[in-house]
Scaffold this active site. Structure first.
Site, mmCIF file in Angstrom:
data_model
loop_
_atom_site.group_PDB
_atom_site.id
_atom_site.type_symbol
_atom_site.label_atom_id
_atom_site.label_comp_id
_atom_site.label_asym_id
_atom_site.label_seq_id
_atom_site.Cartn_x
_atom_site.Cartn_y
_atom_site.Cartn_z
ATOM 1 N N GLU A 119 131.511 21.191 17.507
ATOM 2 C CA GLU A 119 131.338 21.929 19.339
ATOM 3 C C GLU A 119 132.594 21.816 19.724
ATOM 4 O O GLU A 119 132.440 21.134 21.061
ATOM 5 C CB GLU A 119 130.947 19.851 18.982
ATOM 6 N N HIS A 142 131.863 11.613 21.099
ATOM 7 C CA HIS A 142 130.544 11.619 20.504
ATOM 8 C C HIS A 142 130.273 10.891 20.015
ATOM 9 O O HIS A 142 131.165 10.796 18.283
ATOM 10 C CB HIS A 142 130.061 12.972 20.577
ATOM 11 N N HIS A 144 126.323 7.987 17.627
ATOM 12 C CA HIS A 144 125.673 7.703 17.726
ATOM 13 C C HIS A 144 125.003 6.302 17.671
ATOM 14 O O HIS A 144 125.094 5.674 16.309
ATOM 15 C CB HIS A 144 125.009 8.640 16.096
ATOM 16 N N HIS A 215 119.764 11.842 20.790
ATOM 17 C CA HIS A 215 120.326 12.068 20.095
ATOM 18 C C HIS A 215 121.596 11.048 19.944
ATOM 19 O O HIS A 215 121.501 10.548 18.657
ATOM 20 C CB HIS A 215 120.675 13.860 20.371
HETATM 21 O O1 2HA Z 1 128.885 16.122 14.619
HETATM 22 O O2 2HA Z 1 126.946 14.280 15.986
HETATM 23 O O3 2HA Z 1 126.183 15.802 17.561
HETATM 24 C C1 2HA Z 1 127.860 15.809 14.919
HETATM 25 C C2 2HA Z 1 127.257 15.518 15.457
HETATM 26 C C3 2HA Z 1 126.611 16.606 16.551
HETATM 27 ZN ZN ZN Z 2 125.820 13.487 17.592
#
Ligand code: 2HA
Ligand code: ZN
Length: 270
Positions: A119, A142, A144, A215
């Site tokens: 990314e 980022h 989850h 996501h």
């Molecule tokens: O790096 O979470 O969205 C792995 C992820 C991609």
């Molecule tokens: Zn991700």
């Protein structure tokens, strides 16, 4: 010759390691989920002669304004939970080359086949957007977070307006800590340019937390702890919402008037 990083960069690395532990403990960082970048340009002083010893790795599509900027980034396939004890294997420091056609990787990345996060182009777009707007945020994180993601699957809470109202109505701190609410990015393919571009638009609307539908979440902060705290506060509100729903009832929630009052009393200064 290995490069010695300044104390301030080591401090940044320590914080990233600490946050990596939090993300893992929270259950928001399964396997290699998530990625992170920190703009550390102000903390890097490496001479062009030294930099040249680290070959340029190409990267397509960068604007000339990236030239010379330095970033700490996670590696592709690396795990948040490993950063604290293996920082030089999970992270790297890179500087964009003078012609902005690639980067010199001059610290970390000590792992067979190491590559910065897939990314990276998206992170650079977001970092550039923050810098151009004069934002003080240097970290793009980022991850989850379970309950927030869950809310994007429910029609009652999917969409920017509905999600923010549900979260703000759960606990005053949700409005205090994230007064502009979470920016909503409709589902886009992981690592796609579309996802990055929609996220930049949300950052331009001054959101510090951005929801990627079905996501995960992206947050920005002055440091990694601040970015983590924003997500943690909003995910707490998501947990409360789902806890209430689990009783079979719909939460009463704070009223719109009460949320507006908090908004007026704790209006953001920037
Ligand atoms: O790096 O979470 O969205 C792995 C992820 C991609
Ligand atoms: Zn991700």
């Amino acid at each position: 010759m290995p490069i010695t990083l300044s104390k301030s960069v080591h401090q940044v690395i320590r914080e990233v390691g600490e946050v990596g532990q939090y993300l893992w403990q929270k259950g928001w960082a399964e396997k290699n989920a998530g990625n992170l970048s920190v703009d550390i340009t102000d903390h890097i002083a490496i001479t062009p002669a030294k930099l040249k010893k680290f070959p340029v790795k190409p990267i397509a599509g960068l604007l000339p304004e990236f030239a010379g900027r330095s970033y700490l980034v996670t590696g592709t396939g690396t795990r948040y939970r490993d950063i604290q004890n293996h920082s030089s294997e999970c992270l790297c420091v890179l500087q964009i080359s003078g012609d902005a056609k690639g980067f010199h990787l001059f610290w970390g990345g000590k792992r067979e086949g190491f590559k910065p996060t897939s990314e990276l182009p998206s992170h650079l777009l977001m970092q550039n957007s923050l810098r151009k707007s004069g934002a003080k945020e240097k970290v793009v994180l980022h991850t989850h977070p379970n309950e927030l993601i869950a809310l994007t699957h429910l029609s009652e809470t999917a969409g920017e307006e509905k999600l923010n109202y549900a979260l703000w109505s759960m606990i005053p701190e949700a409005k205090i800590y994230v007064p502009r609410g979470i920016g909503w990015v409709p589902y886009r393919l992981t690592a796609s340019q579309e996802l990055a571009k929609e996220t930049v638009k949300a950052l331009e609307r001054k959101h510090k937390v951005v929801m990627w539908e079905k996501h995960g979440v992206l947050a920005v902060g002055k440091d990694a702890i601040e970015a983590f705290d924003l997500i943690d506060a909003m995910n707490k509100a998501a947990i409360l919402y789902l806890l209430c729903k689990q009783t079979g009832q719909t939460p009463q929630g704070l009223s719109r008037e009460q949320i507006d009052e908090i908004g007026r009393m704790f209006a953001p200064k920037d």
